[in-house]
Design a protein around this motif. Sequence first.
Motif, PDB file in Angstrom:
ATOM      1  N   LEU A 121       0.825  -1.203   0.000  1.00  0.00           N
ATOM      2  CA  LEU A 121       0.000   0.000   0.000  1.00  0.00           C
ATOM      3  C   LEU A 121       0.864   1.261   0.000  1.00  0.00           C
ATOM      4  O   LEU A 121       0.583   2.215  -0.744  1.00  0.00           O
ATOM      5  CB  LEU A 121      -0.932   0.000   1.211  1.00  0.00           C
ATOM      6  N   ALA A 122       1.910   1.271   0.824  1.00  0.00           N
ATOM      7  CA  ALA A 122       2.782   2.446   0.889  1.00  0.00           C
ATOM      8  C   ALA A 122       3.417   2.728  -0.474  1.00  0.00           C
ATOM      9  O   ALA A 122       3.515   3.888  -0.906  1.00  0.00           O
ATOM     10  CB  ALA A 122       3.865   2.236   1.943  1.00  0.00           C
ATOM     11  N   ARG A 123       3.832   1.678  -1.152  1.00  0.00           N
ATOM     12  CA  ARG A 123       4.435   1.856  -2.477  1.00  0.00           C
ATOM     13  C   ARG A 123       3.398   2.317  -3.498  1.00  0.00           C
ATOM     14  O   ARG A 123       3.680   3.139  -4.368  1.00  0.00           O
ATOM     15  CB  ARG A 123       5.095   0.545  -2.906  1.00  0.00           C
ATOM     16  N   LYS A 124       2.196   1.806  -3.401  1.00  0.00           N
ATOM     17  CA  LYS A 124       1.130   2.199  -4.325  1.00  0.00           C
ATOM     18  C   LYS A 124       0.751   3.673  -4.116  1.00  0.00           C
ATOM     19  O   LYS A 124       0.583   4.425  -5.082  1.00  0.00           O
ATOM     20  CB  LYS A 124      -0.094   1.308  -4.124  1.00  0.00           C
ATOM     21  N   VAL A 125       0.625   4.081  -2.862  1.00  0.00           N
ATOM     22  CA  VAL A 125       0.213   5.448  -2.551  1.00  0.00           C
ATOM     23  C   VAL A 125       1.251   6.462  -3.027  1.00  0.00           C
ATOM     24  O   VAL A 125       0.912   7.496  -3.611  1.00  0.00           O
ATOM     25  CB  VAL A 125      -0.026   5.609  -1.030  1.00  0.00           C
ATOM     26  N   THR A 126       2.510   6.171  -2.775  1.00  0.00           N
ATOM     27  CA  THR A 126       3.570   7.149  -3.034  1.00  0.00           C
ATOM     28  C   THR A 126       4.191   7.025  -4.419  1.00  0.00           C
ATOM     29  O   THR A 126       4.833   7.968  -4.896  1.00  0.00           O
ATOM     30  CB  THR A 126       4.699   7.005  -2.001  1.00  0.00           C
ATOM     31  N   GLY A 127       4.057   5.864  -5.045  1.00  0.00           N
ATOM     32  CA  GLY A 127       4.727   5.638  -6.314  1.00  0.00           C
ATOM     33  C   GLY A 127       6.223   5.435  -6.176  1.00  0.00           C
ATOM     34  O   GLY A 127       6.957   5.472  -7.170  1.00  0.00           O
ATOM     35  N   ARG A 128       6.683   5.195  -4.950  1.00  0.00           N
ATOM     36  CA  ARG A 128       8.110   4.966  -4.703  1.00  0.00           C
ATOM     37  C   ARG A 128       8.330   3.506  -4.327  1.00  0.00           C
ATOM     38  O   ARG A 128       7.432   2.845  -3.819  1.00  0.00           O
ATOM     39  CB  ARG A 128       8.612   5.881  -3.592  1.00  0.00           C
ATOM     40  N   GLU A 129       9.555   3.026  -4.523  1.00  0.00           N
ATOM     41  CA  GLU A 129       9.853   1.618  -4.287  1.00  0.00           C
ATOM     42  C   GLU A 129      10.533   1.344  -2.949  1.00  0.00           C
ATOM     43  O   GLU A 129      10.292   0.318  -2.323  1.00  0.00           O
ATOM     44  CB  GLU A 129      10.764   1.091  -5.405  1.00  0.00           C
ATOM     45  N   ARG A 130      11.403   2.261  -2.527  1.00  0.00           N
ATOM     46  CA  ARG A 130      12.267   1.967  -1.386  1.00  0.00           C
ATOM     47  C   ARG A 130      11.512   2.117  -0.063  1.00  0.00           C
ATOM     48  O   ARG A 130      10.656   2.992   0.094  1.00  0.00           O
ATOM     49  CB  ARG A 130      13.484   2.884  -1.400  1.00  0.00           C
ATOM     50  N   GLY A 157      17.366 -17.430   4.197  1.00  0.00           N
ATOM     51  CA  GLY A 157      16.399 -18.451   3.837  1.00  0.00           C
ATOM     52  C   GLY A 157      15.553 -18.094   2.630  1.00  0.00           C
ATOM     53  O   GLY A 157      14.912 -18.962   2.041  1.00  0.00           O
ATOM     54  N   ALA A 158      15.544 -16.825   2.243  1.00  0.00           N
ATOM     55  CA  ALA A 158      14.739 -16.406   1.095  1.00  0.00           C
ATOM     56  C   ALA A 158      15.235 -17.048  -0.196  1.00  0.00           C
ATOM     57  O   ALA A 158      14.451 -17.373  -1.087  1.00  0.00           O
ATOM     58  CB  ALA A 158      14.759 -14.891   0.956  1.00  0.00           C
ATOM     59  N   GLY A 159      16.541 -17.201  -0.315  1.00  0.00           N
ATOM     60  CA  GLY A 159      17.108 -17.816  -1.511  1.00  0.00           C
ATOM     61  C   GLY A 159      17.153 -16.915  -2.722  1.00  0.00           C
ATOM     62  O   GLY A 159      17.591 -17.337  -3.795  1.00  0.00           O
ATOM     63  N   VAL A 160      16.678 -15.673  -2.572  1.00  0.00           N
ATOM     64  CA  VAL A 160      16.722 -14.692  -3.659  1.00  0.00           C
ATOM     65  C   VAL A 160      17.150 -13.355  -3.066  1.00  0.00           C
ATOM     66  O   VAL A 160      17.056 -13.149  -1.840  1.00  0.00           O
ATOM     67  CB  VAL A 160      15.342 -14.532  -4.344  1.00  0.00           C
ATOM     68  N   PRO A 161      17.603 -12.406  -3.884  1.00  0.00           N
ATOM     69  CA  PRO A 161      17.967 -11.086  -3.351  1.00  0.00           C
ATOM     70  C   PRO A 161      16.759 -10.397  -2.717  1.00  0.00           C
ATOM     71  O   PRO A 161      15.641 -10.481  -3.229  1.00  0.00           O
ATOM     72  CB  PRO A 161      18.452 -10.328  -4.592  1.00  0.00           C
ATOM     73  N   LEU A 162      16.998  -9.751  -1.603  1.00  0.00           N
ATOM     74  CA  LEU A 162      15.971  -8.971  -0.919  1.00  0.00           C
ATOM     75  C   LEU A 162      16.351  -7.501  -1.062  1.00  0.00           C
ATOM     76  O   LEU A 162      17.325  -7.051  -0.462  1.00  0.00           O
ATOM     77  CB  LEU A 162      15.884  -9.377   0.553  1.00  0.00           C
ATOM     78  N   SER A 163      15.595  -6.783  -1.850  1.00  0.00           N
ATOM     79  CA  SER A 163      16.031  -5.448  -2.244  1.00  0.00           C
ATOM     80  C   SER A 163      14.963  -4.395  -1.999  1.00  0.00           C
ATOM     81  O   SER A 163      13.926  -4.666  -1.399  1.00  0.00           O
ATOM     82  CB  SER A 163      16.419  -5.458  -3.732  1.00  0.00           C
ATOM     83  N   HIS A 164      15.257  -3.183  -2.470  1.00  0.00           N
ATOM     84  CA  HIS A 164      14.367  -2.019  -2.352  1.00  0.00           C
ATOM     85  C   HIS A 164      14.141  -1.617  -0.895  1.00  0.00           C
ATOM     86  O   HIS A 164      13.072  -1.123  -0.536  1.00  0.00           O
ATOM     87  CB  HIS A 164      13.029  -2.273  -3.050  1.00  0.00           C
ATOM     88  N   MET A 196      20.571   8.260  -1.242  1.00  0.00           N
ATOM     89  CA  MET A 196      19.399   7.526  -0.762  1.00  0.00           C
ATOM     90  C   MET A 196      18.171   7.970  -1.552  1.00  0.00           C
ATOM     91  O   MET A 196      17.792   9.139  -1.516  1.00  0.00           O
ATOM     92  CB  MET A 196      19.163   7.754   0.732  1.00  0.00           C
ATOM     93  N   ASP A 197      17.584   7.049  -2.291  1.00  0.00           N
ATOM     94  CA  ASP A 197      16.339   7.354  -2.985  1.00  0.00           C
ATOM     95  C   ASP A 197      15.251   7.652  -1.965  1.00  0.00           C
ATOM     96  O   ASP A 197      15.176   7.006  -0.912  1.00  0.00           O
ATOM     97  CB  ASP A 197      15.908   6.174  -3.853  1.00  0.00           C
ATOM     98  N   LYS A 198      14.397   8.604  -2.268  1.00  0.00           N
ATOM     99  CA  LYS A 198      13.330   8.948  -1.332  1.00  0.00           C
ATOM    100  C   LYS A 198      12.432   7.736  -1.110  1.00  0.00           C
ATOM    101  O   LYS A 198      11.888   7.165  -2.070  1.00  0.00           O
ATOM    102  CB  LYS A 198      12.505  10.110  -1.862  1.00  0.00           C
TER     103      LYS A 198
END
Length: 426
Positions: A121-130, A157-164, A196-198
Amino acid sequence: MSIETINRLESEVRGYVRNFPCVFTHASGARLTDEDGREYIDFFAGAGVMNYGHNHPDLKRALLDYLSEDRIVHSLDMATEAKVKFLERFEEVILKPRGLDYRVQFPGPTGTNAVEAALKLARKVTGRERVLSFTNAFHGMTLGALAVTGNSFKRAGAGVPLSHVSMVPFDSYLEDGKDQSLALLDALLSDEGSGMDKPAAAIIETVQAEGGVNVARMEWLKELAAILKRHDVLLIVDDIQVGCGRTGPFFSFEPAGIKPDIVCLSKSLSGFGLPLAVTLMRSDLDVWSPGEHNGTFRGHNPAFVTATAALDFWADDSLRQETERKAAKVTQRLEALVRQIPVQAELRGRGLIQGIEFADPEMAAECSAEAFKRGLIIETAGIDDQVLKLLPPLMIPEADLDAGLTIVEEAVRAVASRKSPDRKVA
């Protein structure tokens, strides 16, 4: 029945059963009973699920009455009488008295579902990823929640990169008395050259339970909220383990005088150990399209029933007062214990989540095992499991609280004596 069935058939991923190797059959209040009839005092409370104790009679009666009448159990997100009653009571007892204008989302049955919904929701509202998260944080085991979790073992344990995600220091992270974490955060957000990206949001626990019972000061939380608001960054409070009265007030952030943009609740919300989670959001942030975030078990009506009954405990201030009184007793006895033992240790916590951190990380697990032998269930926390964490039910009877604290004292002294055999334990 035998624990050997568990060892033979259940996955190696099992955890708590290794620390408490018996078959439990009954539970009432603050006590568990195993198949041999032995009783244990519960200072674990289902990792914060059983704030009101096991099988509270008022909640059990409400649930049994509901089921006996063939009422709705599963409904996805269709309207049911049980959901309507929960929402109305939650608004009346929790939201309105605190001046909170929140919409309620049912994202799925567990805490990590609430966190995933909040991040999306936070990403949807703001249009930002980080998203900003904090050192030693724990927010769940699904990929989005893992990305904002600090524990490297769980992240791996994720087995993939955890980013943003950008990790920033939690309150007093450096432990040098010169905490500058918020000044650094403000500077990074203000400086176009910081790199640092906003961010869309920052997610925080006011008390990092799994991270080692790390407590954020109220003034630090208030300043954090002000900085985020100044930079148009949403504040998400993960109150999954320390909400629903664990620290005294219903929401752990109340003493800071802040109103988060989004709040995650689960664990003790149903009051009875039934899965239930909500993501609360400011009304203007509710920009979801119908069905954009869903789940099969987001309409768990038996949990609505017990949660509604549990809200009666918050109709006045008595439970908060009871919790704070018991917390003061726990603090007093544990502070005395830490002063007396011949090993380096420190008390930390708020309300009825308190912990003893040992300089020797092995001691916490040894104390937990020693307490289990003496009839007490108590877990460990922290990156190195270096903290013996007390999490008794808020409604624990006084006699059980006293008896449990006595076992903690005996267990810690016994382990400390083994670690320092030449030094007398008071």
